[in-house]
Write a protein that holds these residues in place. Sequence first.
Motif, PDB file in Angstrom:
ATOM      1  N   ASP A 136       0.823  -1.217   0.000  1.00  0.00           N
ATOM      2  CA  ASP A 136       0.000   0.000   0.000  1.00  0.00           C
ATOM      3  C   ASP A 136       0.856   1.266   0.000  1.00  0.00           C
ATOM      4  N   GLN A 137       2.160   1.109   0.167  1.00  0.00           N
ATOM      5  CA  GLN A 137       3.058   2.245  -0.020  1.00  0.00           C
ATOM      6  C   GLN A 137       3.873   2.081  -1.285  1.00  0.00           C
ATOM      7  N   GLY A 138       3.394   1.254  -2.181  1.00  0.00           N
ATOM      8  CA  GLY A 138       4.003   1.148  -3.487  1.00  0.00           C
ATOM      9  C   GLY A 138       5.045   0.056  -3.639  1.00  0.00           C
ATOM     10  N   GLY A 139       5.210  -0.802  -2.641  1.00  0.00           N
ATOM     11  CA  GLY A 139       6.152  -1.907  -2.771  1.00  0.00           C
ATOM     12  C   GLY A 139       5.694  -2.898  -3.837  1.00  0.00           C
ATOM     13  N   ILE A 140       6.661  -3.532  -4.507  1.00  0.00           N
ATOM     14  CA  ILE A 140       6.293  -4.521  -5.533  1.00  0.00           C
ATOM     15  C   ILE A 140       7.011  -5.851  -5.323  1.00  0.00           C
ATOM     16  N   SER A 141       7.801  -5.972  -4.241  1.00  0.00           N
ATOM     17  CA  SER A 141       8.606  -7.196  -4.094  1.00  0.00           C
ATOM     18  C   SER A 141       7.741  -8.435  -3.817  1.00  0.00           C
ATOM     19  N   HIS A 142       6.457  -8.213  -3.492  1.00  0.00           N
ATOM     20  CA  HIS A 142       5.562  -9.363  -3.312  1.00  0.00           C
ATOM     21  C   HIS A 142       5.078  -9.926  -4.645  1.00  0.00           C
ATOM     22  N   LEU A 143       5.331  -9.196  -5.740  1.00  0.00           N
ATOM     23  CA  LEU A 143       4.833  -9.653  -7.055  1.00  0.00           C
ATOM     24  C   LEU A 143       5.775 -10.681  -7.663  1.00  0.00           C
ATOM     25  N   GLU A 144       5.281 -11.401  -8.664  1.00  0.00           N
ATOM     26  CA  GLU A 144       6.113 -12.342  -9.424  1.00  0.00           C
ATOM     27  C   GLU A 144       7.292 -11.581 -10.055  1.00  0.00           C
ATOM     28  N   GLN A 145       8.440 -12.249 -10.125  1.00  0.00           N
ATOM     29  CA  GLN A 145       9.652 -11.624 -10.648  1.00  0.00           C
ATOM     30  C   GLN A 145       9.419 -10.951 -12.010  1.00  0.00           C
ATOM     31  N   GLU A 146       8.700 -11.688 -12.863  1.00  0.00           N
ATOM     32  CA  GLU A 146       8.460 -11.199 -14.229  1.00  0.00           C
ATOM     33  C   GLU A 146       7.668  -9.888 -14.209  1.00  0.00           C
ATOM     34  N   GLU A 147       6.672  -9.860 -13.339  1.00  0.00           N
ATOM     35  CA  GLU A 147       5.830  -8.664 -13.213  1.00  0.00           C
ATOM     36  C   GLU A 147       6.648  -7.491 -12.657  1.00  0.00           C
ATOM     37  N   GLN A 148       7.495  -7.774 -11.695  1.00  0.00           N
ATOM     38  CA  GLN A 148       8.372  -6.725 -11.155  1.00  0.00           C
ATOM     39  C   GLN A 148       9.255  -6.144 -12.253  1.00  0.00           C
ATOM     40  N   GLU A 149       9.816  -7.017 -13.070  1.00  0.00           N
ATOM     41  CA  GLU A 149      10.710  -6.555 -14.136  1.00  0.00           C
ATOM     42  C   GLU A 149       9.958  -5.719 -15.169  1.00  0.00           C
ATOM     43  N   ARG A 150       8.733  -6.159 -15.461  1.00  0.00           N
ATOM     44  CA  ARG A 150       7.923  -5.392 -16.414  1.00  0.00           C
ATOM     45  C   ARG A 150       7.672  -3.979 -15.880  1.00  0.00           C
ATOM     46  N   ILE A 151       7.310  -3.898 -14.614  1.00  0.00           N
ATOM     47  CA  ILE A 151       7.024  -2.592 -14.004  1.00  0.00           C
ATOM     48  C   ILE A 151       8.276  -1.720 -14.027  1.00  0.00           C
ATOM     49  N   LEU A 152       9.412  -2.306 -13.662  1.00  0.00           N
ATOM     50  CA  LEU A 152      10.649  -1.519 -13.601  1.00  0.00           C
ATOM     51  C   LEU A 152      11.066  -1.009 -14.981  1.00  0.00           C
ATOM     52  N   ALA A 153      10.728  -1.776 -16.026  1.00  0.00           N
ATOM     53  CA  ALA A 153      11.121  -1.378 -17.380  1.00  0.00           C
ATOM     54  C   ALA A 153      10.148  -0.388 -18.005  1.00  0.00           C
ATOM     55  N   SER A 154       8.953  -0.295 -17.440  1.00  0.00           N
ATOM     56  CA  SER A 154       7.910   0.532 -18.047  1.00  0.00           C
ATOM     57  C   SER A 154       8.204   2.023 -17.851  1.00  0.00           C
ATOM     58  N   LYS A 155       7.946   2.788 -18.889  1.00  0.00           N
ATOM     59  CA  LYS A 155       8.208   4.227 -18.825  1.00  0.00           C
ATOM     60  C   LYS A 155       6.967   5.032 -18.491  1.00  0.00           C
ATOM     61  N   GLU A 156       5.824   4.383 -18.477  1.00  0.00           N
ATOM     62  CA  GLU A 156       4.610   5.088 -18.066  1.00  0.00           C
ATOM     63  C   GLU A 156       3.574   4.108 -17.546  1.00  0.00           C
ATOM     64  N   VAL A 157       2.960   4.454 -16.437  1.00  0.00           N
ATOM     65  CA  VAL A 157       1.909   3.603 -15.864  1.00  0.00           C
ATOM     66  C   VAL A 157       0.731   3.591 -16.841  1.00  0.00           C
ATOM     67  N   PRO A 158       0.345   2.400 -17.343  1.00  0.00           N
ATOM     68  CA  PRO A 158      -0.810   2.362 -18.250  1.00  0.00           C
ATOM     69  C   PRO A 158      -2.085   2.712 -17.491  1.00  0.00           C
ATOM     70  N   ARG A 159      -3.098   3.137 -18.229  1.00  0.00           N
ATOM     71  CA  ARG A 159      -4.362   3.493 -17.570  1.00  0.00           C
ATOM     72  C   ARG A 159      -4.891   2.306 -16.795  1.00  0.00           C
ATOM     73  N   HIS A 160      -5.480   2.602 -15.651  1.00  0.00           N
ATOM     74  CA  HIS A 160      -5.852   1.530 -14.722  1.00  0.00           C
ATOM     75  C   HIS A 160      -7.048   1.971 -13.897  1.00  0.00           C
TER      76      HIS A 160
END
Length: 539
Positions: free
Chosen positions: A369-393
């Motif tokens: 809830d403070q924006g941590g992502i280490s609980h996510l699957e490795q692949e998903e973490q890597e996708r987020i880290l590589a992304s240059k813009e948060v897609p609409r959600h």
Amino acid sequence: QSQELSHVRIDYHAALLALQEQGTRMVCTGKMHTDRICRFDYLCYCTEAEEFIFFHSNASVMLPNLGPRRFQPALLDLSSVEDHNTQYFNFLELPAAALKYMPKPVFVPDVTLILNRFNADNLMHIFHDDLLPIFYTMHQYTDLDDEARLVFMEGWGEGSHFDLYRLLSSKQPLLKEHLRNLGKLMCFTKSYVGLSKMTTWYQYGFVQPQGPKANILVSGNEIRQFASFIMDRLNITAEERPEGDDYIVVFSRASNRLILNEAELLLTLAQEYKMRTVTVSLEEQTFASIVQLISAASMLVSMHGAQLITSMFLPRGAAVIELFPYAVNPEQYTPYRTLASLPGMDLQYIAWRNTMEENTVTYPDRPWDQGGISHLEQEEQERILASKEVPRHLCCRNPEWLFRIYQDTIVDIPSFQEVLREGLKVKPNLKKTKPGNVVHPGRVRQPKCQTSVQAAHEAKLSVSWQIPWNLKYLKVREVKYEVWIQEQGENTYMPYILPQQNYTFSENIKPFTTYLVWVRCIFNKNLLGPFADVLICKT
Ligand code: UDP
């Protein structure tokens, strides 16, 4: 303390008799659950069952009487957030005769407004979802005056800014937990249930990505009237500042979404605008002292976040500069842009976003809830880290959004200066900005048309009218008229803008043809009046 109900003594036996004999009476406004507010006599609440109760007797009234549609999905929204399925209001029904077997009712003698707060720990939500809607719901019903009692049924404790809710009436607001302490069966002598949504301007993205509401019904005028009421209650007087004593407020957050080079940013602002700069934060100052400062500032600079709701206290003509962390697109998160842009708010708004990844500090290991992502699957973490813009959600737990919005930022000074120079075409100017003229023209009067046929292919159409009735009482910079001419049966029309009150059209006017002609008045280029009744003109 808080739970003392009233200094007004009520005749308990008379109230009990009235409840037993008359039962509950309800009359509502609104066609749908999303726009309904209901007024009740003798609405009760059973604190053990946590249910409102409608007592039926021969004299009870239930309008609208929806039958089972009352549950499809609910009678009304208890918060100002539209159609949120955790915020529905309904009641259980009982015959008044059942009162004999129930705990003795405790009466709440004040006129009460019963509602749910939406998020009492977030300043933006407090103002947008609760305070403004409560304030204007109270203005809608004269008996919801300064003596009215607010009752918050969402079930939380006071929250982080309970003092702000206390400003709205002289009586201490009641929480659901207070009701439990007061009695098993609470009966509200007179109550209103639900909130006006008229003043909200933003939807949080429960069904479609967040953004301005589709049909905004509030203007800067109402926001500013509310803001002055709050300032009044906080004992803040808008001081006259001496010429040249202009300053910039930087609103910072102390625990997250930090500006890491705040000192450098302050220096830049001071040099660029030749003004003093002051920093405030909710951690360091009282809310009242922050509002006092903002109410005379020329510019408010802040990271995106709830604290920016305080821009409603800025003087007309001031500028709001909202900073966005890396990979967050300012176009998609616009509660403060929308507020600043309401007609009559008279604020300049500029967004700056961090586009340099090296200038962001991320916190992948924080709780989700403070924006941590280490609980996510490795692949998903890597996708987020590589992304240059948060897609609409959609709201509210999108991990990529939370990850990015809780980053800290080093504000790149050259790009910040560039955005400011580009965006602030005019210097923030407080003294010269007066409330704008928002009087619309009336209809033009006595519209007439005359026609003549010149030759087999030539005709003339003369249209004339009188000025709108309200114009003679107004000083208007520019008065123009718009004339639409449509050939009967065609689905296009020709529009004309004219400065005078009559005109003879000959181009494109055919003999022996019927034309429909509409005329309206326009003040100052964009204040449109209504069209007069259509003229039917036969050449
Ligand atoms: N808040 C604050 N300082 C901080 C972080 C948050 O005062 O460093 C306040 C913020 O103004 C809001 C509440 O805490 O009223 C919740 O903040 P959150 O980040 O959850 O919401 P946001 O500001 O993004 O709306």
